[in-house]
Design a protein around this motif. Structure first.
Motif, PDB file in Angstrom:
ATOM      1  N   ARG A  67      56.474   7.570  61.729  1.00  0.00           N
ATOM      2  CA  ARG A  67      57.534   8.563  61.485  1.00  0.00           C
ATOM      3  C   ARG A  67      58.184   8.883  62.829  1.00  0.00           C
ATOM      4  O   ARG A  67      57.528   9.394  63.724  1.00  0.00           O
ATOM      5  CB  ARG A  67      56.960   9.824  60.852  1.00  0.00           C
ATOM      6  CG  ARG A  67      56.530   9.632  59.428  1.00  0.00           C
ATOM      7  CD  ARG A  67      55.932  10.918  58.864  1.00  0.00           C
ATOM      8  NE  ARG A  67      55.626  10.823  57.466  1.00  0.00           N
ATOM      9  CZ  ARG A  67      54.517  10.287  56.968  1.00  0.00           C
ATOM     10  NH1 ARG A  67      53.613   9.796  57.776  1.00  0.00           N
ATOM     11  NH2 ARG A  67      54.316  10.243  55.668  1.00  0.00           N
ATOM     12  N   ARG A  68      59.490   8.561  62.928  1.00  0.00           N
ATOM     13  CA  ARG A  68      60.186   8.775  64.199  1.00  0.00           C
ATOM     14  C   ARG A  68      61.422   9.629  63.989  1.00  0.00           C
ATOM     15  O   ARG A  68      62.023   9.647  62.916  1.00  0.00           O
ATOM     16  CB  ARG A  68      60.584   7.424  64.806  1.00  0.00           C
ATOM     17  CG  ARG A  68      59.356   6.599  65.142  1.00  0.00           C
ATOM     18  CD  ARG A  68      59.576   5.543  66.192  1.00  0.00           C
ATOM     19  NE  ARG A  68      60.844   4.876  66.192  1.00  0.00           N
ATOM     20  CZ  ARG A  68      60.992   3.558  66.116  1.00  0.00           C
ATOM     21  NH1 ARG A  68      59.960   2.778  66.005  1.00  0.00           N
ATOM     22  NH2 ARG A  68      62.188   3.022  66.155  1.00  0.00           N
ATOM     23  N   ASP A  69      61.810  10.331  65.065  1.00  0.00           N
ATOM     24  CA  ASP A  69      62.982  11.195  65.021  1.00  0.00           C
ATOM     25  C   ASP A  69      64.243  10.390  65.299  1.00  0.00           C
ATOM     26  O   ASP A  69      64.287   9.592  66.248  1.00  0.00           O
ATOM     27  CB  ASP A  69      62.861  12.323  66.051  1.00  0.00           C
ATOM     28  CG  ASP A  69      61.746  13.289  65.702  1.00  0.00           C
ATOM     29  OD1 ASP A  69      61.492  13.480  64.496  1.00  0.00           O
ATOM     30  OD2 ASP A  69      61.128  13.848  66.620  1.00  0.00           O
ATOM     31  N   THR A  71      68.841  10.606  64.928  1.00  0.00           N
ATOM     32  CA  THR A  71      70.037  11.422  64.768  1.00  0.00           C
ATOM     33  C   THR A  71      70.989  10.657  63.863  1.00  0.00           C
ATOM     34  O   THR A  71      71.244   9.466  64.095  1.00  0.00           O
ATOM     35  CB  THR A  71      70.703  11.680  66.130  1.00  0.00           C
ATOM     36  OG1 THR A  71      69.780  12.347  66.978  1.00  0.00           O
ATOM     37  CG2 THR A  71      71.947  12.540  65.975  1.00  0.00           C
ATOM     38  N   ASP A  84      67.909   6.294  67.244  1.00  0.00           N
ATOM     39  CA  ASP A  84      66.566   6.706  67.645  1.00  0.00           C
ATOM     40  C   ASP A  84      66.697   7.596  68.880  1.00  0.00           C
ATOM     41  O   ASP A  84      67.298   7.189  69.874  1.00  0.00           O
ATOM     42  CB  ASP A  84      65.723   5.468  67.957  1.00  0.00           C
ATOM     43  CG  ASP A  84      64.254   5.781  68.122  1.00  0.00           C
ATOM     44  OD1 ASP A  84      63.926   6.915  68.523  1.00  0.00           O
ATOM     45  OD2 ASP A  84      63.428   4.901  67.849  1.00  0.00           O
ATOM     46  N   VAL A  85      66.148   8.815  68.827  1.00  0.00           N
ATOM     47  CA  VAL A  85      66.294   9.738  69.961  1.00  0.00           C
ATOM     48  C   VAL A  85      65.453   9.315  71.160  1.00  0.00           C
ATOM     49  O   VAL A  85      65.719   9.751  72.273  1.00  0.00           O
ATOM     50  CB  VAL A  85      65.962  11.200  69.558  1.00  0.00           C
ATOM     51  CG1 VAL A  85      66.947  11.713  68.529  1.00  0.00           C
ATOM     52  CG2 VAL A  85      64.552  11.327  69.067  1.00  0.00           C
ATOM     53  N   ALA A 110      69.582  16.008  63.074  1.00  0.00           N
ATOM     54  CA  ALA A 110      68.262  15.421  63.327  1.00  0.00           C
ATOM     55  C   ALA A 110      67.562  15.152  62.001  1.00  0.00           C
ATOM     56  O   ALA A 110      67.546  16.009  61.119  1.00  0.00           O
ATOM     57  CB  ALA A 110      67.430  16.364  64.182  1.00  0.00           C
ATOM     58  N   THR A 112      64.037  12.669  60.221  1.00  0.00           N
ATOM     59  CA  THR A 112      62.852  11.865  60.480  1.00  0.00           C
ATOM     60  C   THR A 112      62.878  10.687  59.515  1.00  0.00           C
ATOM     61  O   THR A 112      63.080  10.876  58.317  1.00  0.00           O
ATOM     62  CB  THR A 112      61.568  12.689  60.262  1.00  0.00           C
ATOM     63  OG1 THR A 112      61.613  13.830  61.120  1.00  0.00           O
ATOM     64  CG2 THR A 112      60.327  11.873  60.576  1.00  0.00           C
ATOM     65  N   PRO A 126      65.212  18.293  57.403  1.00  0.00           N
ATOM     66  CA  PRO A 126      64.567  19.597  57.541  1.00  0.00           C
ATOM     67  C   PRO A 126      64.557  20.286  56.169  1.00  0.00           C
ATOM     68  O   PRO A 126      65.323  19.918  55.277  1.00  0.00           O
ATOM     69  CB  PRO A 126      65.476  20.352  58.514  1.00  0.00           C
ATOM     70  CG  PRO A 126      66.343  19.323  59.142  1.00  0.00           C
ATOM     71  CD  PRO A 126      66.388  18.152  58.240  1.00  0.00           C
TER      72      PRO A 126
END
Length: 187
Positions: A67-69, A71, A84-85, A110, A112, A126
């Motif tokens: 699981r990656r953050d 934008t 990918d941040v 943002a 995930t 979110p």
């Protein structure tokens, strides 16, 4: 191979070639008979939820899910482009995987993304987002918050139900899981 002792909330199991996310699990040790593990699983692709029981010690196949953050950048036809941040690489995700999350995504938001062997599985937003109402019928004198609701279109183009007193240009908080109005946001 792992065993049922390794089951935890949030891990992903590979069952018959399909990926299932563990929502809940419970180790049960009855007075008679052997122990077992009761699980509630959600299919990563379809979202279908099932209950499944395993005998204690049964071998299971745990998948590696990263699981990656990211934008959200923009929509490109039927696909969505994310950055990918961590390393600024861009990832194009098909609209079928993004699903209902597209109703609540604004540029530079943002998110995930869960990846399995580099392939996107699903997009997590979110719990709530702030969106501006771009169109709604005007409220009438005497409309109160305890009254009814009316349809309103937010800046992503999605339509939600809002209280009668809200007007065009108002920022509102929206639940990304259900699409429900949660309240007004004051700047």
């Amino acid at each position: 191979m792992a065993s049922t002792a390794d089951i935890r909330n949030g891990i992903v199991l590979n069952i018959d070639g399909q990926l299932w996310n563990v929502i809940e699990f419970q180790h049960v040790k009855p007075g008679k008979g052997g122990a077992f593990v009761r699980t509630k699983l959600k299919n990563v692709v379809s979202g279908k939820t099932v209950d499944r029981t395993y005998n204690a010690g049964t071998k299971i196949d745990i998948e590696n899910v990263d699981r990656r953050d990211f934008t959200y950048l923009y929509q490109d036809g039927e696909s969505f482009v994310f950055m990918d941040v961590a390393d600024y690489d861009q990832l194009t995700v098909p609209g079928t995987i993004v699903g209902d999350a597209a109703n609540f995504m604004l540029e530079n938001q943002a998110v995930t993304i869960a990846l399995n062997n580099g392939n996107p599985l699903y997009v997590e937003l979110p719990a709530s987002v702030t969106l501006e109402i771009t169109y709604t019928e005007p409220g009438l004198q005497g409309d109160r918050s305890t009254g009814g609701t009316k349809p309103a279109t937010v800046e992503t183009g999605y339509e939600i139900q809002v209280p009668l007193f809200l007007e065009q240009g108002t920022k509102v908080k929206v639940d990304t899981r259900t699409g429900d109005y949660m309240g007004r946001v004051n700047d």
